[in-house]
Design an enzyme around this catalytic site. Sequence first.
Site, PDB file in Angstrom:
ATOM      1  N   SER A   1     -12.730 -53.416 -47.604  1.00  0.00           N
ATOM      2  CA  SER A   1     -13.569 -53.349 -48.789  1.00  0.00           C
ATOM      3  C   SER A   1     -13.256 -54.546 -49.689  1.00  0.00           C
ATOM      4  O   SER A   1     -13.401 -55.689 -49.249  1.00  0.00           O
ATOM      5  CB  SER A   1     -13.372 -52.011 -49.496  1.00  0.00           C
ATOM      6  OG  SER A   1     -14.406 -51.761 -50.410  1.00  0.00           O
TER       7      SER A   1
ATOM      8  N   ASP B   1     -22.587 -48.419 -43.105  1.00  0.00           N
ATOM      9  CA  ASP B   1     -21.963 -48.703 -44.395  1.00  0.00           C
ATOM     10  C   ASP B   1     -23.032 -49.277 -45.315  1.00  0.00           C
ATOM     11  O   ASP B   1     -23.403 -50.441 -45.198  1.00  0.00           O
ATOM     12  CB  ASP B   1     -20.818 -49.710 -44.211  1.00  0.00           C
ATOM     13  CG  ASP B   1     -20.097 -50.009 -45.505  1.00  0.00           C
ATOM     14  OD1 ASP B   1     -20.504 -49.504 -46.565  1.00  0.00           O
ATOM     15  OD2 ASP B   1     -19.101 -50.761 -45.451  1.00  0.00           O
TER      16      ASP B   1
ATOM     17  N   HIS C   1     -18.407 -46.737 -44.356  1.00  0.00           N
ATOM     18  CA  HIS C   1     -17.365 -47.565 -44.968  1.00  0.00           C
ATOM     19  C   HIS C   1     -15.982 -47.172 -44.447  1.00  0.00           C
ATOM     20  O   HIS C   1     -15.009 -47.864 -44.692  1.00  0.00           O
ATOM     21  CB  HIS C   1     -17.429 -47.409 -46.485  1.00  0.00           C
ATOM     22  CG  HIS C   1     -16.826 -48.539 -47.265  1.00  0.00           C
ATOM     23  ND1 HIS C   1     -17.239 -49.848 -47.124  1.00  0.00           N
ATOM     24  CD2 HIS C   1     -15.847 -48.569 -48.207  1.00  0.00           C
ATOM     25  CE1 HIS C   1     -16.543 -50.616 -47.937  1.00  0.00           C
ATOM     26  NE2 HIS C   1     -15.694 -49.868 -48.606  1.00  0.00           N
TER      27      HIS C   1
END
Length: 728
Positions: free
Chosen positions: A585, A671, A703
């Site tokens: 991320s 995602d 994600h």
Amino acid sequence: MNKALTIAVAAAMMAACGTSEKETAVNIEKQTIALESDQMTPEALWAMSRISAYAASPDGSKVVFQMGYYSVKENRSHQVLWMMNADGSEQRQLTTDAENETDPAWLDAETVAFLREGEVWSMNADGRGRRQLSDTEGAVEGFKFAPSMNRVILLKSLPFNDVIEARPEDLPQSTGRVVNDLMYRHWDHYVESIQHPFVADFDGSKIGEPTDILEGEPYECPMEPFGGIEQLDFSPDGEQIAYTCRKKTGREYSISTDSDIYLYTIGTRETRNLCKPENYVAPDVVATKTLRTQTVNSEQNLQNNPGYDQNPKFSPDGKYVAWTSMARDGYESDRQRLCCYDLATGEKQYLTESFDSNVDDFCWSDDDQALIYFIGVWHATENLYAVTKNLEVKQLTSEWADFGSLQTLNNGRQLLMERHSYLQPADLYVVTPNTNEEDEEMNVAEQTQITNVNKEILDQLGKPTCDQRWVRTTDGRDMLYWIILPPNFDASKKYPTLLFCEGGPKNPVSQFWSYRWNFFIMASQGYVIIAPNRHGLPGFGQEWLEEISGDWTGQCMQDYLTAIDDAAENLPYVDRDRLGAVGASFGGFSVYYLAGHHDKRFKCFIAHDGAFNLEAMYTETEENWFSNWEYDDAYWNVDRTANASRTYMNSPHRYVGKWDTPILCIHGEKDYRINATQGMSAFNAARMQGVEAQLLIFPDENHWVLKPQNGILWQRTYFAWLDRWLKQ
């Protein structure tokens, strides 16, 4: 030397497939897992049981808890219920077949309610006397009974076509979606349904006809993507429900974090907002700019709770409702405080202003000294605190660990909590606080571990060790970083070392246990891990936290380099010639940025679900408030701020020409927070220049990586890449 995990673990794995005890016995030898010496492996990690929901009986004598087992072979999990005495004795499995049974709650001291195949069921504490309480054709997704036991909240999904038009009835096999506004995707799915809470009567044996408490309203409750039944609560008499809701749709939803606490009176079906005055009208906003400097976040409007307000809980006497509250709209990482609302006077009071970090969960107390207990992160650990009756905040534990959600036990004299760390997966603890106002000593809570669900595995594994170190940053501040050392560590040797880059960007590098970014397995594979609590993380004051917004490539990147340089210079076992940087991320973004700015420090990189091109990210992500707050402006605004211009000019994709180091890019195609095109673009850019690179792409993951076989593939690919560049 090879060895295998114990039979107990094999039986647990077979339970994930729903086999009978007899079938388990027959197949035990086929389910054993080979270990290399005492080293943790991906297979051993995925063989671990996982505790999730838990609840103490009303009389405090028993605890029911949910446990998940994961079968790599079957590529799925099985959720089961267990029962034990509150001291941890007489643990026994209640689930008897292959159906998932989840969300345990107590109806009385001898009866447990739970969710099974979309219906609410009950059973005796010994697992017998099972009966179905609801009849909704399998539509129930969550539930909560009133303390008075005369009513229940049921969560159900309804069709939602305000943003995505309904599919034409004469084209039932069409796959196209006609989209008319923003927030048409959220996290990992297209938004074609929303949850609503329904309230129904309960006579002790059957749940009656449910009533939608948001009937006719196009809003979700609980809130996507992670909200659950904790976002609603019954008053003690069962006559009112406090619930969390962001009453916005489309573009307004996508740019705002303004959720409120609403009070619904069951008898009259009336609803009132506890956060805002009647007839409140939100100020107009510019959708392509940060809300930080707009009128919605003016000092005057902050009195109207324009930020996140969620997770209400009634006090035991029913006089107050408390909830977690963020001050500002558009800022998902604002400091989360405890707000207490007096139902008689309408007065709001914030109880944790002296705690310069987040309240992550809380519960009301019934004892003579504490008003509320809560957990919060400070200096990279998640510990227990109390708000005393004189409104002081007192720390009750000081562990190198993270405590999870909490609830009272034995009429408030004790707490039932989950606890985990880098070295220990989640288990349940009974915590006995000491909130004596005359006792000046801190950290005085007694702790008793009552489960040890992965003992059979952990006892066979070499255990890493954990330490911490403080270092001076380039702006003259003190920064803590964690050091995780391999099992059987030898200080005379030099080890390949990983710089861990945290995501969020404002998630704490506290003592988490992850089944992907797991420091235990990384250290077990022979790596030293350096995990900095860089600028932008909670637990070091709000000023430290907020210095990252509008400055993603400034001080926080210097902090990463400061930590790894300090480790390479001052920790003799760190091999400066075998350094890697890894993260997901925002951590993946950090890796992409460092790849163009590391001055030959690192020998390889791994970026998972990282942002690569911030201009593309601005319009690709679904929760637009995030990009607005962190970047300041849309990239096309000619009057954008200096912070915004710097953010876009320093986007990692602009420095690809300086990439010269092998990189592994990982991404999930479901995602919708950071789209898979970001990872693909980074990989393509590397290979176009002849940089050694690899792409691991998951068409069916978001994600995160949730499926067992994908999880094993992730770990194998991750370590194969590191071993290739750091061990040869």
